[in-house]
Design a protein around this motif. Structure first.
Motif, PDB file in Angstrom:
ATOM      1  N   GLN A  80       0.722  -1.313  -0.055  1.00 65.01           N
ATOM      2  CA  GLN A  80      -0.110   0.110  -0.007  1.00 65.01           C
ATOM      3  C   GLN A  80       0.851   1.211  -0.073  1.00 65.01           C
ATOM      4  OE1 GLN A  80       0.535  -2.159   2.685  1.00 65.01           O
ATOM      5  NE2 GLN A  80      -0.615  -1.308   4.438  1.00 65.01           N
ATOM      6  N   TYR A  81       2.294   1.158   0.490  1.00 66.01           N
ATOM      7  CA  TYR A  81       2.992   2.295   0.431  1.00 66.01           C
ATOM      8  C   TYR A  81       4.133   2.487  -0.661  1.00 66.01           C
ATOM      9  CZ  TYR A  81       1.215   1.994   5.384  1.00 66.01           C
ATOM     10  OH  TYR A  81       0.491   2.143   6.520  1.00 66.01           O
ATOM     11  N   MET A 106      -4.680   4.850  -0.383  1.00 62.69           N
ATOM     12  CA  MET A 106      -3.515   5.615  -0.264  1.00 62.69           C
ATOM     13  C   MET A 106      -3.467   6.427  -1.437  1.00 62.69           C
ATOM     14  SD  MET A 106      -2.356   5.629   2.795  1.00 62.69           S
ATOM     15  CE  MET A 106      -0.724   6.435   2.567  1.00 62.69           C
ATOM     16  N   SER A 107      -3.403   5.741  -2.593  1.00 66.16           N
ATOM     17  CA  SER A 107      -3.358   6.393  -4.025  1.00 66.16           C
ATOM     18  C   SER A 107      -4.404   7.496  -4.044  1.00 66.16           C
ATOM     19  CB  SER A 107      -3.352   5.320  -5.050  1.00 66.16           C
ATOM     20  OG  SER A 107      -3.376   5.867  -6.235  1.00 66.16           O
ATOM     21  N   SER A 112       1.653  -2.330  13.355  1.00 69.45           N
ATOM     22  CA  SER A 112       0.953  -1.176  13.292  1.00 69.45           C
ATOM     23  C   SER A 112       0.992  -0.429  12.020  1.00 69.45           C
ATOM     24  CB  SER A 112       1.351   0.015  14.333  1.00 69.45           C
ATOM     25  OG  SER A 112       2.941   0.353  14.084  1.00 69.45           O
ATOM     26  N   LYS A 113       2.077  -0.461  11.209  1.00 68.61           N
ATOM     27  CA  LYS A 113       2.399   0.226   9.815  1.00 68.61           C
ATOM     28  C   LYS A 113       1.679  -0.763   8.935  1.00 68.61           C
ATOM     29  CE  LYS A 113       3.908   3.802  12.009  1.00 68.61           C
ATOM     30  NZ  LYS A 113       2.972   4.570  12.488  1.00 68.61           N
ATOM     31  N   ALA A 114       1.989  -2.055   9.190  1.00 71.86           N
ATOM     32  CA  ALA A 114       1.501  -3.045   8.168  1.00 71.86           C
ATOM     33  C   ALA A 114       0.093  -3.207   8.053  1.00 71.86           C
ATOM     34  CB  ALA A 114       2.068  -4.510   8.379  1.00 71.86           C
ATOM     35  N   TYR A 160      -6.866  -2.918  -1.128  1.00 72.38           N
ATOM     36  CA  TYR A 160      -7.675  -1.997  -0.163  1.00 72.38           C
ATOM     37  C   TYR A 160      -6.776  -0.696   0.139  1.00 72.38           C
ATOM     38  CZ  TYR A 160     -10.736   0.411   3.388  1.00 72.38           C
ATOM     39  OH  TYR A 160     -11.123   1.265   4.241  1.00 72.38           O
ATOM     40  N   GLY A 161      -5.760  -1.138   0.738  1.00 70.09           N
ATOM     41  CA  GLY A 161      -4.912  -0.069   1.304  1.00 70.09           C
ATOM     42  C   GLY A 161      -4.186   0.942   0.299  1.00 70.09           C
TER      43      GLY A 161
END
Lengths: 408, 408
Positions: B213-214, B303-304, B231-233, B298-299
């Motif tokens: 997602q990043y 984010m996009s 937390s970030k995953a 989804y993520g």
């Protein structure tokens, strides 16, 4: 290295901790019993019986945020846990928890001990502050190596903020200090106060064992900084929850900062579970209609039975080893005179014998010897909190110790 | 001090962190938006939708013992979590997790960072080892004070084992060092390698944001010591679970020792939950029949979309602020060329402006300025992981920034 319950093989250079209950074995089958550590599995059958009453359910979208206790100084403390801790202490009467006291939650009381060392020391002092404790002092064996103890924990990171300065009884420097007081004491179960009482001296009171199953509750503990842990109170060692009760707001705030920088708070899931279990016990203790024993009645009966059996074995040992005696005292929680039934037995062998080696060589019992606690080798510490099968085997083995083999 | 989502009042000298979703407000109602921290609440709606599929249930008698992973070097790592971590990395292809690699679990990757500093330093060295990172480097605001960052964490306990030695780009001492490499980088989202490459140099690779997602997943990360965090995953920041993937057994064993002494392991409840959620994502990613998007799809879409909107606002800002550009790259996980959509936006204002002050004074946006990351004040960092309501308000505010007010 052997840290299992009853191990028949000793794998080399490998961590072999285990919590599995294995098939009961007898002396003749020659297994090793490890009672060096204080794994509180004794309470498992009680919690099994309580079944769904202490179940927690957590949905996939709960506890997503770092933040959740907006108005509290300890911003990562779950309000339900704060409430359950205060309620239980009020019900048991073992600690003052007035509303002006601060509760700080940690990843076990171990993290809170580090947090308190940090909070009570200062980067502005020219020298690291001295940390002392009266021998025999706390020391926990994990993986058989003495990784944890007050000296170890204090020295670990080579901090310039504090340094281990030994037995409080021998401390004579005219310098600032922090005294660590454990009461009831680990390893010897004694009730203690500070040894050093100089002006400006600071203290950390570890009251992990000040619960009715271990000692009479004579008054509400009311020290500046007190440490409790879920593991010793209820037996939930895998949950890693401890709490500090702190009078001074500045100290509490520094502890919170330490836990922020160390781990950004404490797992919410673990806190939720601790809140559920502590709340359950408090409810049960307050409810006169509860069927059967409440948790502390159960624990006290179990510990008392175990101590009775151990004392019997000790008396028959012809002086090969002896046990401390504790004064009976009036317990305000139970409303009767009760005995101390410490979580550890502090065995002393005849002079000239090394008690740890004696148990190891004659009976394949792994215990933790006096030198780990700052005293001589005639002492050794044995956990009283193991599972029934292990405890019965321990008694059987101790009854057979003759005091003839002794690799000093 | 304001750390809530959208606060209308600023209580004095009090921690006011809050995770509550408040009623959407508009610019005219004058609230403060705090996007200084990276609370990953963006993913809450996804997990809400997954409902019972990610639920965990824990009975009262589970996880009583300290010990439970007998044959593993990391004796406090839940086998289910070990398995879920390895499976997910294999599915995503973002890290090498061969069987000879060691997984060490920690109370968030923060504790693992400390554990790695301990493991990579040595009490036998005459001087503390130097810790460096290339600016701009990691810095997290908790409670608005810059309590956490690599310099802060390194200096915190005044350890004699290691010391903060600044920007890796300026490091020229002929002494042992540890370089901390964050990639994708926090705050600026850049893909990085070590800056220092001298013989004997050590590195800690923080790859917390190396998820689809990043950033495009271009290859399996395969460094000596890599840090990931739950937390970030997935967005589960309250769970406090991080993991390290470590090549060297001796380093992994020292990390395990650090976590033993710091907190006697990691809460089992948190590990169980992480195992459930990571396992769920892996299953979904591998199942071609899954209905709707998997978590990473989804993520990445979310984010996009957010980055698209932010870039649009940036373009219309007449150069008051600009955003970094990232190269598109082929993502092996999605099988297509994708953009980087970092968890933070790294805003740069026109020369002569203080970007953090500009956002604060003109728009009541609390961000985290360049100096906290070792660079100049024309930069500031803004979280892209807030809830929808907060992100939309952020866009609205940024669109209105004129660059006229600037308390330098």
């Amino acid at each position: 290295m052997v840290v299992g319950l009853v191990e028949t093989a000793v794998p080399a250079a490998k961590s072999t901790v285990s919590s599995a209950v294995k098939k009961p074995t007898t002396l003749s089958s020659d297994p090793i019993i490890n009672v060096a550590r204080g794994d509180p599995t004794i309470y498992e059958p009680y919690w099994k019986k309580m079944g769904d009453r202490c179940k927690v359910v957590i949905a996939g979208d709960e506890f997503m945020s770092y933040f959740y206790n907006a108005m509290n100084l300890c911003w990562f403390l779950l309000p339900e846990l704060d409430n359950a801790i205060r309620t239980l202490h009020r019900v048991v009467g073992n600690a003052m928890v007035d509303d002006d006291k601060f509760i700080v939650v940690g990843n076990g009381s171990t993290q809170l001990f580090h947090a308190l060392l940090y909070a009570l020391s200062s980067p502005d002092m020219p020298e690291p502050i001295n940390v002392v404790a009266a021998a025999p002092f706390y020391s926990v064996s994990i993986q058989l190596q003495p990784l944890q103890s007050y000296p170890e924990e204090t020295k670990f990171l080579r901090s310039e903020l504090y340094k281990w300065a030994g037995d409080a009884n021998c401390y004579d420097r005219d310098e600032p200090y922090i005294e660590v007081v454990t009461s009831p004491n680990n390893p010897d179960g004694s009730i203690r106060g500070t040894v050093e009482n100089r002006e400006g001296g600071k203290a950390i009171h570890d009251v992990a064992y000040y619960w009715p199953q271990y000692a009479p509750i004579t008054s509400k503990a009311d020290h500046d900084a007190m440490l409790f842990t879920f593991s010793k109170a209820t037996g939930h060692a895998g949950t890693r929850i401890g709490w500090a009760i702190v009078k001074d707001k500045v100290i509490a705030a520094k502890m919170v900062k330490f836990i922020e920088v160390s781990s950004i708070g404490v797992s919410r899931e673990a806190q939720l579970r601790a809140a559920k279990v502590l709340g359950f016990i408090a409810d049960d203790c307050r409810n006169p209609d509860v069927k059967g024993e409440n948790f502390f009645e159960y624990g006290r009966r179990l510990m008392s039975e175990r101590w009775g059996k151990l004392r019997e074995v000790g008396m028959k040992s012809n002086g090969v080893f002896s046990l401390p005696k504790y004064p009976r005292d009036y317990c305000k929680f139970t409303g009767e005179y009760t005995d101390s039934n410490p979580a550890f037995a502090w065995l002393k062998s005849k002079e000239g014998l090394n008690c740890e080696n004696l148990l190891r060589d004659e009976s394949k019992i792994i215990s933790r010897g006096g030198p780990s606690f700052g005293v001589d080798s005639t002492y050794t510490r044995v956990s009283m909190l193991s599972r029934d099968v292990e405890f019965e085997l321990l008694l059987e083995r101790l009854a057979a110790v003759k005091g003839t083999v002794n690799g000093n």
